[in-house]
Design a protein around this motif. Structure first.
Motif, PDB file in Angstrom:
ATOM      1  N   HIS A   1       5.279   9.362 -15.225  1.00 35.01           N
ATOM      2  CA  HIS A   1       5.577  10.787 -15.041  1.00 35.01           C
ATOM      3  C   HIS A   1       6.005  11.413 -16.372  1.00 35.01           C
ATOM      4  O   HIS A   1       5.570  12.520 -16.725  1.00 35.01           O
ATOM      5  CB  HIS A   1       6.679  10.958 -13.999  1.00 35.01           C
ATOM      6  CG  HIS A   1       7.016  12.388 -13.716  1.00 35.01           C
ATOM      7  ND1 HIS A   1       6.331  13.162 -12.817  1.00 35.01           N
ATOM      8  CD2 HIS A   1       7.968  13.203 -14.239  1.00 35.01           C
ATOM      9  CE1 HIS A   1       6.845  14.378 -12.785  1.00 35.01           C
ATOM     10  NE2 HIS A   1       7.837  14.426 -13.653  1.00 35.01           N
TER      11      HIS A   1
ATOM     12  N   SER B   1      -0.322   7.779 -19.282  1.00 33.38           N
ATOM     13  CA  SER B   1       0.383   7.959 -18.011  1.00 33.38           C
ATOM     14  C   SER B   1      -0.293   7.162 -16.902  1.00 33.38           C
ATOM     15  O   SER B   1       0.371   6.454 -16.128  1.00 33.38           O
ATOM     16  CB  SER B   1       0.410   9.449 -17.646  1.00 33.38           C
ATOM     17  OG  SER B   1       0.908   9.626 -16.342  1.00 33.38           O
ATOM     18  N   GLN B   2      -1.605   7.241 -16.829  1.00 30.40           N
ATOM     19  CA  GLN B   2      -2.342   6.538 -15.779  1.00 30.40           C
ATOM     20  C   GLN B   2      -2.178   5.022 -15.880  1.00 30.40           C
ATOM     21  O   GLN B   2      -2.084   4.330 -14.866  1.00 30.40           O
ATOM     22  CB  GLN B   2      -3.811   6.938 -15.817  1.00 30.40           C
ATOM     23  CG  GLN B   2      -4.049   8.363 -15.359  1.00 30.40           C
ATOM     24  CD  GLN B   2      -5.495   8.802 -15.474  1.00 30.40           C
ATOM     25  OE1 GLN B   2      -6.318   8.125 -16.091  1.00 30.40           O
ATOM     26  NE2 GLN B   2      -5.814   9.947 -14.907  1.00 30.40           N
TER      27      GLN B   2
ATOM     28  N   LEU C   1      -2.183  11.826 -20.816  1.00 30.41           N
ATOM     29  CA  LEU C   1      -2.651  11.525 -19.470  1.00 30.41           C
ATOM     30  C   LEU C   1      -3.197  10.112 -19.324  1.00 30.41           C
ATOM     31  O   LEU C   1      -2.948   9.454 -18.310  1.00 30.41           O
ATOM     32  CB  LEU C   1      -3.701  12.558 -19.049  1.00 30.41           C
ATOM     33  CG  LEU C   1      -3.231  14.024 -19.098  1.00 30.41           C
ATOM     34  CD1 LEU C   1      -4.350  14.932 -18.632  1.00 30.41           C
ATOM     35  CD2 LEU C   1      -1.979  14.228 -18.250  1.00 30.41           C
TER      36      LEU C   1
ATOM     37  N   LYS D   1      -7.036  16.629 -15.691  1.00 26.19           N
ATOM     38  CA  LYS D   1      -8.273  16.288 -16.397  1.00 26.19           C
ATOM     39  C   LYS D   1      -9.492  17.003 -15.797  1.00 26.19           C
ATOM     40  O   LYS D   1     -10.623  16.746 -16.220  1.00 26.19           O
ATOM     41  CB  LYS D   1      -8.506  14.777 -16.327  1.00 26.19           C
ATOM     42  CG  LYS D   1      -7.579  13.949 -17.183  1.00 26.19           C
ATOM     43  CD  LYS D   1      -7.990  12.477 -17.100  1.00 26.19           C
ATOM     44  CE  LYS D   1      -7.329  11.663 -18.189  1.00 26.19           C
ATOM     45  NZ  LYS D   1      -7.923  10.317 -18.307  1.00 26.19           N
TER      46      LYS D   1
ATOM     47  N   LYS E   1       1.767  15.295 -21.830  1.00 26.00           N
ATOM     48  CA  LYS E   1       0.315  15.525 -21.863  1.00 26.00           C
ATOM     49  C   LYS E   1      -0.462  14.307 -22.381  1.00 26.00           C
ATOM     50  O   LYS E   1      -1.559  14.448 -22.919  1.00 26.00           O
ATOM     51  CB  LYS E   1      -0.027  16.773 -22.686  1.00 26.00           C
ATOM     52  CG  LYS E   1       0.671  18.040 -22.189  1.00 26.00           C
ATOM     53  CD  LYS E   1       0.172  19.270 -22.876  1.00 26.00           C
ATOM     54  CE  LYS E   1       0.980  20.505 -22.517  1.00 26.00           C
ATOM     55  NZ  LYS E   1       1.160  20.722 -21.086  1.00 26.00           N
TER      56      LYS E   1
ATOM     57  N   MET F   1       3.086  11.948 -18.567  1.00 25.01           N
ATOM     58  CA  MET F   1       2.305  13.081 -18.085  1.00 25.01           C
ATOM     59  C   MET F   1       2.915  14.394 -18.580  1.00 25.01           C
ATOM     60  O   MET F   1       2.188  15.308 -18.991  1.00 25.01           O
ATOM     61  CB  MET F   1       2.237  13.076 -16.556  1.00 25.01           C
ATOM     62  CG  MET F   1       1.446  14.233 -15.974  1.00 25.01           C
ATOM     63  SD  MET F   1       1.216  14.075 -14.186  1.00 25.01           S
ATOM     64  CE  MET F   1       2.908  14.148 -13.620  1.00 25.01           C
TER      65      MET F   1
ATOM     66  N   ASN G   1       1.479  11.109  -8.555  1.00 23.72           N
ATOM     67  CA  ASN G   1       1.419  11.387  -9.991  1.00 23.72           C
ATOM     68  C   ASN G   1       0.022  11.127 -10.544  1.00 23.72           C
ATOM     69  O   ASN G   1      -0.469  11.884 -11.391  1.00 23.72           O
ATOM     70  CB  ASN G   1       2.461  10.555 -10.735  1.00 23.72           C
ATOM     71  CG  ASN G   1       3.840  11.191 -10.725  1.00 23.72           C
ATOM     72  OD1 ASN G   1       4.089  12.165 -11.424  1.00 23.72           O
ATOM     73  ND2 ASN G   1       4.744  10.638  -9.931  1.00 23.72           N
TER      74      ASN G   1
ATOM     75  N   THR H   1      -2.478  13.702 -12.563  1.00 24.75           N
ATOM     76  CA  THR H   1      -3.090  13.469 -13.877  1.00 24.75           C
ATOM     77  C   THR H   1      -4.591  13.743 -13.824  1.00 24.75           C
ATOM     78  O   THR H   1      -5.165  14.304 -14.768  1.00 24.75           O
ATOM     79  CB  THR H   1      -2.852  12.034 -14.382  1.00 24.75           C
ATOM     80  OG1 THR H   1      -3.447  11.092 -13.491  1.00 24.75           O
ATOM     81  CG2 THR H   1      -1.376  11.739 -14.558  1.00 24.75           C
ATOM     82  N   TYR H   2      -5.228  13.362 -12.717  1.00 26.17           N
ATOM     83  CA  TYR H   2      -6.667  13.625 -12.599  1.00 26.17           C
ATOM     84  C   TYR H   2      -6.937  15.118 -12.442  1.00 26.17           C
ATOM     85  O   TYR H   2      -7.938  15.643 -12.957  1.00 26.17           O
ATOM     86  CB  TYR H   2      -7.259  12.832 -11.441  1.00 26.17           C
ATOM     87  CG  TYR H   2      -7.512  11.385 -11.794  1.00 26.17           C
ATOM     88  CD1 TYR H   2      -8.512  11.030 -12.710  1.00 26.17           C
ATOM     89  CD2 TYR H   2      -6.751  10.361 -11.245  1.00 26.17           C
ATOM     90  CE1 TYR H   2      -8.738   9.708 -13.063  1.00 26.17           C
ATOM     91  CE2 TYR H   2      -6.970   9.027 -11.594  1.00 26.17           C
ATOM     92  CZ  TYR H   2      -7.962   8.714 -12.503  1.00 26.17           C
ATOM     93  OH  TYR H   2      -8.176   7.405 -12.862  1.00 26.17           O
TER      94      TYR H   2
END
Length: 226
Positions: free
Chosen positions: A139, A150-151, A147, A178, A145, A142, A170, A174-175
């Motif tokens: 988180h 984060s994933q 991403l 994107k 930024k 994320m 979460n 993120t997706y």
């Protein structure tokens, strides 16, 4: 004029002193790495002895301090939370959940993002660490930024515990950021199934956009899970 000059100088010195005055040691992660006085060292010995007197190992005592720290965190009593996380660190510095506590207190205090991430990195480097640490680290990344990074952390949380709270929600967000609405929809469905936090209408909107990719642009106002 001399009096005015002296007053200005005094005020400036007072301001510099106030700015330079650090937080107490027990309010800094790992006591700020500062040298302790003999009195402090003796207090640490007494504290550890009090844990052992209860029949607890140091690791068990650390877990007890962590529970107290999270209770204080829930009350937004950051001073007590940090003090308890420091006591947990004193007892068991190999427990990654301790650094999780440090990271979240620093984040809430608007500490530098580099310092917050240092604590998260220490947390996930330890063998004893809960899935929630990876969720909060994901988180945090994320919000920066970052991403892809984060994933990675969010998926690690799910490897530890497929039901890790808010990992899927979460990931869905993120997706969304994107513009990948197909994956945002899929992860939002998993989040709903897991009873994660989701902004009302987020699942429906992501799945509608996944079905009509030509609409493309993300809606304004959507927010990540808390």
């Amino acid at each position: 004029m001399k009096r005015l000059h002296a007053l200005v100088t005094l005020l400036l010195l007072s301001a510099i002193a106030a700015f330079a005055d650090p937080l107490p040691m027990n309010q800094l992660p790992m006591y700020g790495g500062r040298a302790k006085t003999e009195e402090m060292k003796n207090a640490d010995v007494d504290f550890i002895a009090s844990i052992e007197t209860q029949g607890l190992s140091r690791a068990e005592g650390a877990k007890q301090m962590l529970r107290q720290g999270w209770t204080a965190w829930g009350r937004r009593d950051m001073a007590t939370a940090m003090a308890r996380f420091n006591q947990a660190w004193l007892l068991d510095p190999d427990n990654g959940n301790v650094y999780h506590g440090f990271a979240l207190v620093l984040a809430l205090r608007d500490g530098p993002s580099s310092e917050v991430e240092d604590m998260f990195r220490l947390a996930v480097s330890k063998s004893t660490v809960d899935a929630a640490v990876f969720v909060d680290y994901g988180h945090f990344l994320m919000t920066q930024k970052r991403l892809d990074a984060s994933q990675v952390q969010l998926k690690k949380a799910l490897q530890i515990s497929p039901a890790a709270r808010n990992a899927s929600s979460n990931l869905a967000f993120t997706y969304y950021l994107k513009n990948d609405f197909i994956n945002a929809c899929a992860w939002a469905r998993k989040a709903e199934s897991n009873r994660d936090r989701l902004e009302p209408g987020f699942l429906e909107e992501m799945c509608a956009r996944a079905a009509e990719p030509a609409k493309g642009k993300p809606a304004s106002g959507s927010r990540p899970p808390a």
